[in-house]
Design a protein around this motif. Sequence first.
Motif, PDB file in Angstrom:
ATOM      1  N   MET A  30      95.026  61.235  52.483  1.00 62.93           N
ATOM      2  CA  MET A  30      95.855  61.777  51.412  1.00 62.93           C
ATOM      3  C   MET A  30      95.410  63.194  51.141  1.00 62.93           C
ATOM      4  SD  MET A  30      96.816  60.262  47.722  1.00 62.93           S
ATOM      5  CE  MET A  30      97.679  61.238  46.502  1.00 62.93           C
ATOM      6  N   GLY A  31      96.361  64.116  51.213  1.00 64.20           N
ATOM      7  CA  GLY A  31      96.056  65.506  50.906  1.00 64.20           C
ATOM      8  C   GLY A  31      95.948  65.698  49.410  1.00 64.20           C
ATOM      9  N   THR A  32      94.956  66.469  48.991  1.00 64.60           N
ATOM     10  CA  THR A  32      94.782  66.749  47.567  1.00 64.60           C
ATOM     11  C   THR A  32      94.661  68.254  47.358  1.00 64.60           C
ATOM     12  OG1 THR A  32      92.366  66.548  47.690  1.00 64.60           O
ATOM     13  CG2 THR A  32      93.605  64.565  47.109  1.00 64.60           C
ATOM     14  N   PHE A  33      95.020  68.671  46.173  1.00 61.95           N
ATOM     15  CA  PHE A  33      94.844  70.057  45.730  1.00 61.95           C
ATOM     16  C   PHE A  33      94.660  69.997  44.224  1.00 61.95           C
ATOM     17  CE2 PHE A  33      99.232  69.007  45.281  1.00 61.95           C
ATOM     18  CZ  PHE A  33      99.611  69.593  44.093  1.00 61.95           C
ATOM     19  N   GLY A  34      94.045  71.005  43.660  1.00 59.63           N
ATOM     20  CA  GLY A  34      93.847  71.002  42.213  1.00 59.63           C
ATOM     21  C   GLY A  34      93.094  69.765  41.766  1.00 59.63           C
ATOM     22  N   VAL A  35      93.670  69.030  40.823  1.00 60.52           N
ATOM     23  CA  VAL A  35      92.984  67.877  40.238  1.00 60.52           C
ATOM     24  C   VAL A  35      93.354  66.549  40.894  1.00 60.52           C
ATOM     25  CG1 VAL A  35      92.717  68.997  37.996  1.00 60.52           C
ATOM     26  CG2 VAL A  35      94.726  67.582  38.440  1.00 60.52           C
ATOM     27  N   THR A  36      94.193  66.571  41.939  1.00 63.64           N
ATOM     28  CA  THR A  36      94.642  65.289  42.491  1.00 63.64           C
ATOM     29  C   THR A  36      93.513  64.485  43.125  1.00 63.64           C
ATOM     30  OG1 THR A  36      95.420  66.413  44.493  1.00 63.64           O
ATOM     31  CG2 THR A  36      97.062  65.934  42.809  1.00 63.64           C
ATOM     32  N   HIS A  37      92.397  65.153  43.504  1.00 63.04           N
ATOM     33  CA  HIS A  37      91.279  64.374  44.050  1.00 63.04           C
ATOM     34  C   HIS A  37      90.669  63.455  42.992  1.00 63.04           C
ATOM     35  CE1 HIS A  37      89.280  67.841  42.274  1.00 63.04           C
ATOM     36  NE2 HIS A  37      88.192  67.107  42.210  1.00 63.04           N
ATOM     37  N   LEU A  38      90.823  63.812  41.710  1.00 67.41           N
ATOM     38  CA  LEU A  38      90.348  62.936  40.633  1.00 67.41           C
ATOM     39  C   LEU A  38      91.139  61.630  40.626  1.00 67.41           C
ATOM     40  CD1 LEU A  38      90.057  65.516  37.712  1.00 67.41           C
ATOM     41  CD2 LEU A  38      88.205  64.615  39.138  1.00 67.41           C
ATOM     42  N   TYR A  39      92.398  61.748  40.954  1.00 65.78           N
ATOM     43  CA  TYR A  39      93.267  60.580  40.995  1.00 65.78           C
ATOM     44  C   TYR A  39      92.807  59.617  42.082  1.00 65.78           C
ATOM     45  CZ  TYR A  39      97.646  58.124  40.285  1.00 65.78           C
ATOM     46  OH  TYR A  39      98.580  57.188  39.977  1.00 65.78           O
ATOM     47  N   LEU A  40      92.391  60.165  43.230  1.00 62.89           N
ATOM     48  CA  LEU A  40      91.888  59.309  44.313  1.00 62.89           C
ATOM     49  C   LEU A  40      90.653  58.541  43.872  1.00 62.89           C
ATOM     50  CD1 LEU A  40      92.247  61.332  47.624  1.00 62.89           C
ATOM     51  CD2 LEU A  40      93.621  59.456  46.781  1.00 62.89           C
ATOM     52  N   ALA A  41      89.784  59.199  43.124  1.00 59.76           N
ATOM     53  CA  ALA A  41      88.581  58.517  42.632  1.00 59.76           C
ATOM     54  C   ALA A  41      88.979  57.363  41.717  1.00 59.76           C
ATOM     55  CB  ALA A  41      87.686  59.504  41.894  1.00 59.76           C
ATOM     56  N   TRP A  42      89.988  57.578  40.877  1.00 62.08           N
ATOM     57  CA  TRP A  42      90.455  56.521  39.978  1.00 62.08           C
ATOM     58  C   TRP A  42      91.045  55.363  40.784  1.00 62.08           C
ATOM     59  CZ3 TRP A  42      95.153  54.187  39.007  1.00 62.08           C
ATOM     60  CH2 TRP A  42      95.209  53.391  37.860  1.00 62.08           C
ATOM     61  N   LEU A  43      91.876  55.677  41.791  1.00 63.43           N
ATOM     62  CA  LEU A  43      92.483  54.622  42.617  1.00 63.43           C
ATOM     63  C   LEU A  43      91.413  53.776  43.312  1.00 63.43           C
ATOM     64  CD1 LEU A  43      95.494  56.434  44.307  1.00 63.43           C
ATOM     65  CD2 LEU A  43      95.605  54.569  42.653  1.00 63.43           C
ATOM     66  N   LEU A 182      92.889  62.379  29.054  1.00 70.43           N
ATOM     67  CA  LEU A 182      93.123  61.729  30.338  1.00 70.43           C
ATOM     68  C   LEU A 182      92.261  62.362  31.433  1.00 70.43           C
ATOM     69  CD1 LEU A 182      94.682  59.985  32.431  1.00 70.43           C
ATOM     70  CD2 LEU A 182      96.408  61.783  32.450  1.00 70.43           C
ATOM     71  N   PHE A 183      92.280  63.687  31.510  1.00 70.57           N
ATOM     72  CA  PHE A 183      91.513  64.345  32.564  1.00 70.57           C
ATOM     73  C   PHE A 183      90.008  64.234  32.320  1.00 70.57           C
ATOM     74  CE2 PHE A 183      95.641  66.239  33.504  1.00 70.57           C
ATOM     75  CZ  PHE A 183      95.669  65.994  34.866  1.00 70.57           C
ATOM     76  N   GLY A 184      89.603  64.159  31.061  1.00 67.00           N
ATOM     77  CA  GLY A 184      88.184  63.893  30.773  1.00 67.00           C
ATOM     78  C   GLY A 184      87.761  62.545  31.337  1.00 67.00           C
ATOM     79  N   MET A 185      88.626  61.539  31.159  1.00 69.21           N
ATOM     80  CA  MET A 185      88.350  60.205  31.700  1.00 69.21           C
ATOM     81  C   MET A 185      88.295  60.245  33.226  1.00 69.21           C
ATOM     82  SD  MET A 185      89.947  57.426  33.363  1.00 69.21           S
ATOM     83  CE  MET A 185      91.695  57.637  33.076  1.00 69.21           C
ATOM     84  N   LEU A 186      89.232  60.973  33.849  1.00 66.56           N
ATOM     85  CA  LEU A 186      89.255  61.050  35.312  1.00 66.56           C
ATOM     86  C   LEU A 186      88.009  61.744  35.864  1.00 66.56           C
ATOM     87  CD1 LEU A 186      93.010  61.895  35.972  1.00 66.56           C
ATOM     88  CD2 LEU A 186      91.830  59.775  36.522  1.00 66.56           C
ATOM     89  N   VAL A 187      87.548  62.787  35.189  1.00 60.65           N
ATOM     90  CA  VAL A 187      86.325  63.479  35.627  1.00 60.65           C
ATOM     91  C   VAL A 187      85.144  62.528  35.528  1.00 60.65           C
ATOM     92  CG1 VAL A 187      84.682  65.310  35.031  1.00 60.65           C
ATOM     93  CG2 VAL A 187      87.123  65.821  35.163  1.00 60.65           C
ATOM     94  N   LYS A 188      85.068  61.790  34.433  1.00 55.56           N
ATOM     95  CA  LYS A 188      83.974  60.825  34.251  1.00 55.56           C
ATOM     96  C   LYS A 188      84.012  59.756  35.347  1.00 55.56           C
ATOM     97  CE  LYS A 188      81.967  59.308  30.096  1.00 55.56           C
ATOM     98  NZ  LYS A 188      82.141  58.776  28.746  1.00 55.56           N
ATOM     99  N   SER A 190      85.287  59.992  38.329  1.00 53.14           N
ATOM    100  CA  SER A 190      85.012  60.548  39.662  1.00 53.14           C
ATOM    101  C   SER A 190      83.523  60.792  39.889  1.00 53.14           C
ATOM    102  CB  SER A 190      85.761  61.862  39.833  1.00 53.14           C
ATOM    103  OG  SER A 190      85.165  62.892  39.067  1.00 53.14           O
ATOM    104  N   GLY A 191      82.756  60.950  38.790  1.00 53.54           N
ATOM    105  CA  GLY A 191      81.328  61.230  38.936  1.00 53.54           C
ATOM    106  C   GLY A 191      81.042  62.685  39.268  1.00 53.54           C
ATOM    107  N   ILE A 192      82.048  63.551  39.215  1.00 51.01           N
ATOM    108  CA  ILE A 192      81.853  64.966  39.502  1.00 51.01           C
ATOM    109  C   ILE A 192      81.011  65.590  38.407  1.00 51.01           C
ATOM    110  CG2 ILE A 192      83.012  67.210  39.641  1.00 51.01           C
ATOM    111  CD1 ILE A 192      85.351  65.749  40.944  1.00 51.01           C
ATOM    112  N   ARG A 193      80.034  66.419  38.822  1.00 55.91           N
ATOM    113  CA  ARG A 193      79.193  67.118  37.860  1.00 55.91           C
ATOM    114  C   ARG A 193      79.298  68.608  38.094  1.00 55.91           C
ATOM    115  NH1 ARG A 193      77.256  63.028  35.561  1.00 55.91           N
ATOM    116  NH2 ARG A 193      75.942  61.404  36.354  1.00 55.91           N
ATOM    117  N   PRO A 194      79.286  69.412  37.023  1.00 53.80           N
ATOM    118  CA  PRO A 194      79.343  70.868  37.202  1.00 53.80           C
ATOM    119  C   PRO A 194      78.098  71.366  37.920  1.00 53.80           C
ATOM    120  CG  PRO A 194      79.105  70.300  34.871  1.00 53.80           C
ATOM    121  CD  PRO A 194      79.239  69.026  35.628  1.00 53.80           C
ATOM    122  N   GLU A 195      78.276  72.374  38.746  1.00 53.30           N
ATOM    123  CA  GLU A 195      77.130  72.926  39.485  1.00 53.30           C
ATOM    124  C   GLU A 195      76.484  74.047  38.715  1.00 53.30           C
ATOM    125  OE1 GLU A 195      78.570  74.012  43.340  1.00 53.30           O
ATOM    126  OE2 GLU A 195      78.886  71.940  43.916  1.00 53.30           O
TER     127      GLU A 195
END
Length: 195
Positions: A30-43, A182-188, A190-195
Amino acid sequence: SALVANPSLPAQSVREVFDLARAKPGELTMGTFGVTHLYLAWLKKEKGVALYDVPYKTAAQTLAGAVSGDLHLAVFSAGGVITLAKSGKVRVLAVTGEKRSPFLPEVPTFREAGIELEIPAWFGMFAPAGTPAAVVARLNLEFNKAIADSRMREQLLERAAMTVAGGSSAEFAALVARDRNLFGMLVKTSGIRPE
């Protein structure tokens, strides 16, 4: 937005895509751009669906990957895929929104397809913080007038398969707040952390 598949993918529905992905974890792309990779983590977490994430810089590149067959799946604006779907270059599996798109009435919504969470896509107008309330009210009135104009709807909005909502500035502020949560929940998730 619309979830699209390359026609070579042997799946006619979201449920069939999920079944394939569960049977062959990581093999469907699945191709992702922007925030759509967060959606994959949720799925993956919520639905047990492991799709292989192929990140792109732009939405147009992602859609091109789905058309060419480099990708199995992509998310793109509904207006941008109508012609491609009608010519058989992509298959639209689901669209965002409360109701089916009048431009793709045979395509189920994400909820109808069994996906309780959809990534919202909307356009809105913002003003700098501290803009006087009277100015905000006048801008809101004029923008609502503009999107109610039949020529504007037919020539711009409907050609892009946009559903026009309009409303008050308070309603728009509530929408922005809802999506921030919603996006706060998706970031959480996904486990993504700021660098």
